[in-house]
Motif scaffolding. Structure first.
Motif, PDB file in Angstrom:
ATOM      1  N   VAL A  78       0.848  -1.268  -0.077  1.00 61.50           N
ATOM      2  CA  VAL A  78      -0.268  -0.036   0.059  1.00 61.50           C
ATOM      3  C   VAL A  78       0.841   1.204  -0.117  1.00 61.50           C
ATOM      4  CG1 VAL A  78      -1.692   1.186   1.254  1.00 61.50           C
ATOM      5  CG2 VAL A  78      -1.759  -1.323   1.185  1.00 61.50           C
ATOM      6  N   LEU A  79       0.623   1.983  -1.006  1.00 60.87           N
ATOM      7  CA  LEU A  79       1.239   3.328  -1.081  1.00 60.87           C
ATOM      8  C   LEU A  79       0.323   4.557  -0.537  1.00 60.87           C
ATOM      9  CD1 LEU A  79       3.862   5.030  -1.958  1.00 60.87           C
ATOM     10  CD2 LEU A  79       2.555   5.360  -4.323  1.00 60.87           C
ATOM     11  N   HIS A  80       1.083   5.066   0.653  1.00 64.92           N
ATOM     12  CA  HIS A  80       0.080   6.015   1.346  1.00 64.92           C
ATOM     13  C   HIS A  80       0.350   7.614   0.913  1.00 64.92           C
ATOM     14  CE1 HIS A  80      -1.090   3.078   4.401  1.00 64.92           C
ATOM     15  NE2 HIS A  80       0.047   2.570   4.412  1.00 64.92           N
ATOM     16  N   LYS A  81      -0.722   8.493   1.306  1.00 67.29           N
ATOM     17  CA  LYS A  81      -0.439   9.804   0.595  1.00 67.29           C
ATOM     18  C   LYS A  81       0.675  10.471   1.032  1.00 67.29           C
ATOM     19  CE  LYS A  81      -5.652  10.524   0.376  1.00 67.29           C
ATOM     20  NZ  LYS A  81      -6.661  11.257   0.925  1.00 67.29           N
ATOM     21  N   THR A  83       3.644   0.268   3.047  1.00 68.97           N
ATOM     22  CA  THR A  83       3.421  -0.570   4.013  1.00 68.97           C
ATOM     23  C   THR A  83       2.780  -1.792   3.335  1.00 68.97           C
ATOM     24  OG1 THR A  83       1.126   0.206   4.625  1.00 68.97           O
ATOM     25  CG2 THR A  83       3.275   0.932   5.782  1.00 68.97           C
ATOM     26  N   THR A  84       3.119  -2.950   3.815  1.00 69.61           N
ATOM     27  CA  THR A  84       2.394  -4.088   3.452  1.00 69.61           C
ATOM     28  C   THR A  84       1.338  -4.741   4.306  1.00 69.61           C
ATOM     29  OG1 THR A  84       4.123  -5.468   4.529  1.00 69.61           O
ATOM     30  CG2 THR A  84       4.481  -4.786   2.179  1.00 69.61           C
ATOM     31  N   GLU A  85       0.377  -5.373   3.865  1.00 73.38           N
ATOM     32  CA  GLU A  85      -0.837  -5.866   4.634  1.00 73.38           C
ATOM     33  C   GLU A  85      -0.956  -7.092   4.456  1.00 73.38           C
ATOM     34  OE1 GLU A  85      -4.489  -3.939   3.993  1.00 73.38           O
ATOM     35  OE2 GLU A  85      -3.577  -1.943   4.447  1.00 73.38           O
ATOM     36  N   ASN A  86      -0.980  -8.068   5.105  1.00 74.47           N
ATOM     37  CA  ASN A  86      -1.100  -9.729   5.296  1.00 74.47           C
ATOM     38  C   ASN A  86      -2.694  -9.784   5.290  1.00 74.47           C
ATOM     39  OD1 ASN A  86      -1.644 -12.393   5.439  1.00 74.47           O
ATOM     40  ND2 ASN A  86       0.516 -12.534   6.520  1.00 74.47           N
ATOM     41  N   VAL A  87      -3.423  -9.647   4.112  1.00 72.84           N
ATOM     42  CA  VAL A  87      -4.787  -9.793   4.134  1.00 72.84           C
ATOM     43  C   VAL A  87      -5.325 -11.095   4.520  1.00 72.84           C
ATOM     44  CG1 VAL A  87      -6.860  -9.358   2.577  1.00 72.84           C
ATOM     45  CG2 VAL A  87      -4.645  -8.269   2.117  1.00 72.84           C
ATOM     46  N   LEU A 141      -8.840  -1.849  -3.154  1.00 71.22           N
ATOM     47  CA  LEU A 141      -8.406  -1.804  -1.716  1.00 71.22           C
ATOM     48  C   LEU A 141      -8.274  -3.187  -1.190  1.00 71.22           C
ATOM     49  CD1 LEU A 141      -8.266   0.217   0.667  1.00 71.22           C
ATOM     50  CD2 LEU A 141     -10.631  -0.135   0.797  1.00 71.22           C
ATOM     51  N   ALA A 142      -7.250  -3.361  -0.341  1.00 72.46           N
ATOM     52  CA  ALA A 142      -7.295  -4.878   0.128  1.00 72.46           C
ATOM     53  C   ALA A 142      -8.489  -5.300   0.796  1.00 72.46           C
ATOM     54  CB  ALA A 142      -5.763  -4.766   1.001  1.00 72.46           C
ATOM     55  N   GLY A 143      -8.671  -6.507   0.372  1.00 77.26           N
ATOM     56  CA  GLY A 143      -9.638  -7.085   1.183  1.00 77.26           C
ATOM     57  C   GLY A 143     -11.086  -7.037   0.356  1.00 77.26           C
ATOM     58  N   THR A 144     -11.332  -6.191  -0.424  1.00 74.93           N
ATOM     59  CA  THR A 144     -12.581  -6.079  -1.199  1.00 74.93           C
ATOM     60  C   THR A 144     -12.629  -7.119  -2.242  1.00 74.93           C
ATOM     61  OG1 THR A 144     -11.366  -4.643  -2.933  1.00 74.93           O
ATOM     62  CG2 THR A 144     -12.313  -3.625  -0.925  1.00 74.93           C
ATOM     63  N   ALA A 145     -13.889  -7.172  -2.925  1.00 75.92           N
ATOM     64  CA  ALA A 145     -14.030  -8.278  -3.836  1.00 75.92           C
ATOM     65  C   ALA A 145     -13.236  -8.065  -5.103  1.00 75.92           C
ATOM     66  CB  ALA A 145     -15.475  -8.214  -4.155  1.00 75.92           C
ATOM     67  N   GLU A 146     -13.173  -6.886  -5.480  1.00 75.45           N
ATOM     68  CA  GLU A 146     -12.163  -6.536  -6.619  1.00 75.45           C
ATOM     69  C   GLU A 146     -10.883  -7.057  -6.281  1.00 75.45           C
ATOM     70  OE1 GLU A 146     -13.909  -4.477  -5.024  1.00 75.45           O
ATOM     71  OE2 GLU A 146     -15.613  -3.897  -6.696  1.00 75.45           O
ATOM     72  N   TRP A 147     -10.202  -6.590  -4.954  1.00 77.40           N
ATOM     73  CA  TRP A 147      -8.901  -7.448  -4.701  1.00 77.40           C
ATOM     74  C   TRP A 147      -8.627  -8.866  -4.877  1.00 77.40           C
ATOM     75  CZ3 TRP A 147      -6.264 -10.339  -0.839  1.00 77.40           C
ATOM     76  CH2 TRP A 147      -5.084 -10.066  -0.929  1.00 77.40           C
ATOM     77  N   TRP A 148      -9.795  -9.542  -4.405  1.00 77.67           N
ATOM     78  CA  TRP A 148      -9.671 -11.023  -4.489  1.00 77.67           C
ATOM     79  C   TRP A 148      -9.749 -11.437  -5.690  1.00 77.67           C
ATOM     80  CZ3 TRP A 148      -8.091 -13.747  -0.327  1.00 77.67           C
ATOM     81  CH2 TRP A 148      -8.297 -13.134   0.786  1.00 77.67           C
ATOM     82  N   TRP A 149     -10.401 -10.919  -6.599  1.00 74.24           N
ATOM     83  CA  TRP A 149     -10.528 -11.421  -7.914  1.00 74.24           C
ATOM     84  C   TRP A 149      -9.103 -11.178  -8.769  1.00 74.24           C
ATOM     85  CZ3 TRP A 149     -13.622 -14.693 -10.027  1.00 74.24           C
ATOM     86  CH2 TRP A 149     -14.995 -15.012  -9.498  1.00 74.24           C
ATOM     87  N   ALA A 150      -8.475 -10.059  -8.472  1.00 72.34           N
ATOM     88  CA  ALA A 150      -7.260  -9.655  -8.939  1.00 72.34           C
ATOM     89  C   ALA A 150      -6.191 -10.620  -8.475  1.00 72.34           C
ATOM     90  CB  ALA A 150      -6.692  -8.055  -8.416  1.00 72.34           C
ATOM     91  N   ARG A 151      -6.479 -11.570  -7.381  1.00 72.49           N
ATOM     92  CA  ARG A 151      -5.195 -12.443  -7.008  1.00 72.49           C
ATOM     93  C   ARG A 151      -5.076 -13.622  -8.003  1.00 72.49           C
ATOM     94  NH1 ARG A 151      -2.826  -9.618  -4.682  1.00 72.49           N
ATOM     95  NH2 ARG A 151      -4.195  -8.370  -5.470  1.00 72.49           N
TER      96      ARG A 151
END
Length: 452
Positions: A43-46, A51-55, A327-337
Motif C-alpha cells: 500500500v502506497l500512502h498519501k 506498507t504491506t498488509e497480510n490480508v 483496496l485490500a480485502g475488497t471483492a475486486e482485490w480478491w478477484w485480482a489474485r
C-alpha cells in the motif's frame, strides 16, 4: 537379517525418480504460491510511505483453512523418504556422513546463493536510481521467509546420517524421544523464550522421521482403518490442544518457531499420503501431468526460493504505475489474485530456466577425494551464520549481500569433484531376488528425488 539389509541393497539400485513424490511436491508448491499471492498487499500512502498488509491472516475464516493448507510438514515427510534412500545408497557405496552433508549443502545452497546475489545486485541498482530506501527494505524482506525454510530443511537433511543410525536401531523409540523433547521445549518456552527455537531441530527432525518410517514401509503395512484412525486422532488431539489455548489455533503462527502442532499435522499428512497413494500414483502416470512436473517438479527449491521475492518485487513496481489498485480485502482485490498468481508463475518460468540447473545433482562422491571434514563443517557454519542473523534481527540489504558472499564461500569450500562411473554393487543381485518383499512409498526400484 533380511529386514535390516533390504533397504541398503535397494538403495544402490539404478533407478528412476518417483513421479508421485514430484507430483505431491509440485502440488504443495502451487498451494504455497497461491497462499502467498493472497497474503501480500503493498500500500502506497498519501505521505509517500509504503506498507504491506497480510490480508489473508486478517480473515476470520483463514484459521480453519490454514489447518488444511499448512503443508510445510509434508515437505519434511517427503524429505525424510528421499533423504533416507539417498543416504543408504551413498553409504552402500562407501560414502560417509560428511559426503552426504557436502552433497546436500551444494544442492540446497547453490540456488539460494543465486537468489541472494541477484537480489542484492538488483536492489543496489534500484537504490542508486533513486528508489525510496523504504521500498528497498520492503523488497529485501521478501527473501526472509524462504530463507527460514531453507535453514530448517537443510538442518533436517544434514541430520539424516545420524538420525538414520538411531532409526535403524530403534525407530519407534527414536521418534518417541523426539516427541518428548518437543513437548519439553514447548513447556519451557514461556520461561525461556529463546529455547523455543531449538524446536526448529526437534520438530522437523521428528516430522522427517515419519518419512523414514514411510520409506521402510511402516505406513504401507498398516491397515486402512489404522491410517484413518491416525488422521482422525492426530487432528482431534490438535483440536484439543488449540481449543484449550495451549497452542494458538492459527497454524501460520505455530510455524516459526514450530511446536507440537506441526508434528501432529505431519502425522495426519503422512497417513493421508499413504491412503491416497494409489490415486496419486495414477495421476502421476497421466502423460500431461508428467510433462507439467517434468521441469517444475524437479526445480522445487528454485520455485520456492524465488516466488515470494518475485511477488514482492512485482507488487513494489506496480506501486510506481497507474495500474488500478483495488483496496485490500475488497471483492475486486480478491478477484485480482487470479491474474497476480499467473503473473508470478509467468515470472518464474525464465527464472527456472536460468537458475534451475543449480539444483542439478553435484558431481561429487565418496569414492573420489572431496573436501576435508573441516571444510564441510566450515561450509555449514558459514551458511548458517547469515541465516541465523536474519532470523533474529531481520534481513537487511547489507545482510543480503553478506549472505550471498557466505553462500558463495560455502560453495567454494565444498568444491566439485569428478565422479567416475562405478559398476553396480554386488548387493544388487540380492535386490533382484528380494524385490517386492518390502513395500514402501515410493515403490521399490524408485530412487530418491534428491539423490546424491
Amino acid at each position: 537379517m533380511e529386514r535390516d539389509t533390504y533397504p541398503a541393497v535397494r538403495a544402490v539400485a539404478a533407478a528412476r525418480r518417483d513421479p508421485a513424490i514430484d507430483l505431491v511436491r509440485f502440488t504443495c508448491l502451487l498451494v504455497v504460491v497461491a497462499c502467498h499471492c493472497m497474503m501480500v498487499s503493498s500500500v502506497l500512502h498519501k505521505d509517500g510511505t509504503v506498507t504491506t498488509e497480510n490480508v489473508l491472516m486478517d480473515q476470520g475464516w483463514f484459521v480453519p483453512v490454514a489447518w488444511a493448507l499448512m503443508i510445510v510438514p509434508l515437505f519434511f515427510v517427503l524429505g525424510g523418504v528421499t533423504g533416507l534412500q539417498s543416504w543408504r545408497r551413498l553409504k552402500a557405496r562407501g560414502g560417509t556422513g560428511f559426503d552426504f552433508a557436502q552433497l546436500r549443502l551444494l544442492r540446497l545452497v547453490r540456488p539460494a546463493m543465486a537468489l541472494l546475489a541477484f537480489m542484492w545486485g538488483g536492489l543496489w541498482v534500484a537504490l542508486l536510481l533513486g528508489v525510496d530506501p523504504q521500498v528497498i527494505q520492503l523488497m529485501t524482506a521478501g527473501a526472509a521467509m524462504p530463507l527460514w525454510f531453507l535453514a530448517a530443511y537443510l538442518t533436517a537433511q544434514l541430520s539424516v546420517p545420524l538420525m538414520a543410525r538411531f532409526h535403524q536401531r530403534a525407530p519407534i523409540l527414536t521418534f518417541a524421544a523426539l516427541v518428548v523433547l518437543i513437548v519439553t521445549v514447548d513447556s519451557l518456552r514461556g520461561t525461556l523464550p529463546v529455547l523455543a527455537f531449538s524446536n526448529l531441530v526437534f520438530v522437523w527432525c521428528a516430522v522427517q522421521q515419519l518419512g523414514f518410517l514411510m520409506a521402510d514401509g511402516f505406513f504401507e503395512q498398516r491397515s486402512r482403518t489404522w491410517l484413518v484412525g491416525a488422521v482422525v486422532s492426530s487432528n482431534l488431539l490438535l483440536g484439543l490442544v488449540t481449543g484449550v489455548a495451549v497452542y494458538p489455533g492459527n497454524m501460520v503462527v505455530n510455524i516459526n518457531p514450530p511446536n507440537l502442532c506441526l508434528l501432529l499435522l505431519g502425522i495426519s499428512q503422512a497417513a493421508s499420503l499413504q491412503l491416497l497413494k494409489n490415486v496419486i500414483g495414477w495421476l502421476a502416470g497421466v502423460r500431461w501431468i508428467q510433462s507439467m512436473i517434468a521441469v517444475a517438479g524437479r526445480r522445487s527449491m528454485t520455485v520456492y526460493l524465488w516466488h515470494l521475492p518475485l511477488l514482492v518485487g512485482m507488487s513494489g513496481l506496480l506501486l510506481l504505475t497507474n495500474v488500478p489498485k483495488p483496496l485490500a480485502g475488497t471483492a475486486e482485490w480478491w478477484w485480482a489474485r487470479i491474474p497476480v498468481f499467473f503473473a508470478v508463475v509467468s515470472l518464474l518460468v525464465p527464472v527456472v530456466w536460468l537458475f534451475g540447473r543449480l539444483e542439478n545433482r553435484p558431481t561429487a562422491a565418496s569414492h573420489a577425494r572431496g573436501p576435508s571434514r573441516i571444510a564441510v563443517v566450515t561450509a555449514a557454519v558459514v551458511v548458517f551464520i547469515p541465516v541465523a542473523d536474519a532470523a533474529f534481527n531481520g534481513l537487511t540489504l547489507a545482510l543480503l549481500g553478506g549472505g550471498a558472499a557466505c553462500f558463495a564461500l560455502s560453495v567454494l569450500l565444498l568444491g566439485r569433484v569428478p565422479t567416475p562411473v562405478l559398476p553396480p554393487s554386488p548387493d544388487v543381485n540380492v535386490l533382484k531376488r528380494q524385490e517386492g518383499q518390502s513395500p514402501t512409498l515410493p515403490e521399490p526400484g524408485l530412487s530418491a528425488n534428491l539423490e546424491p
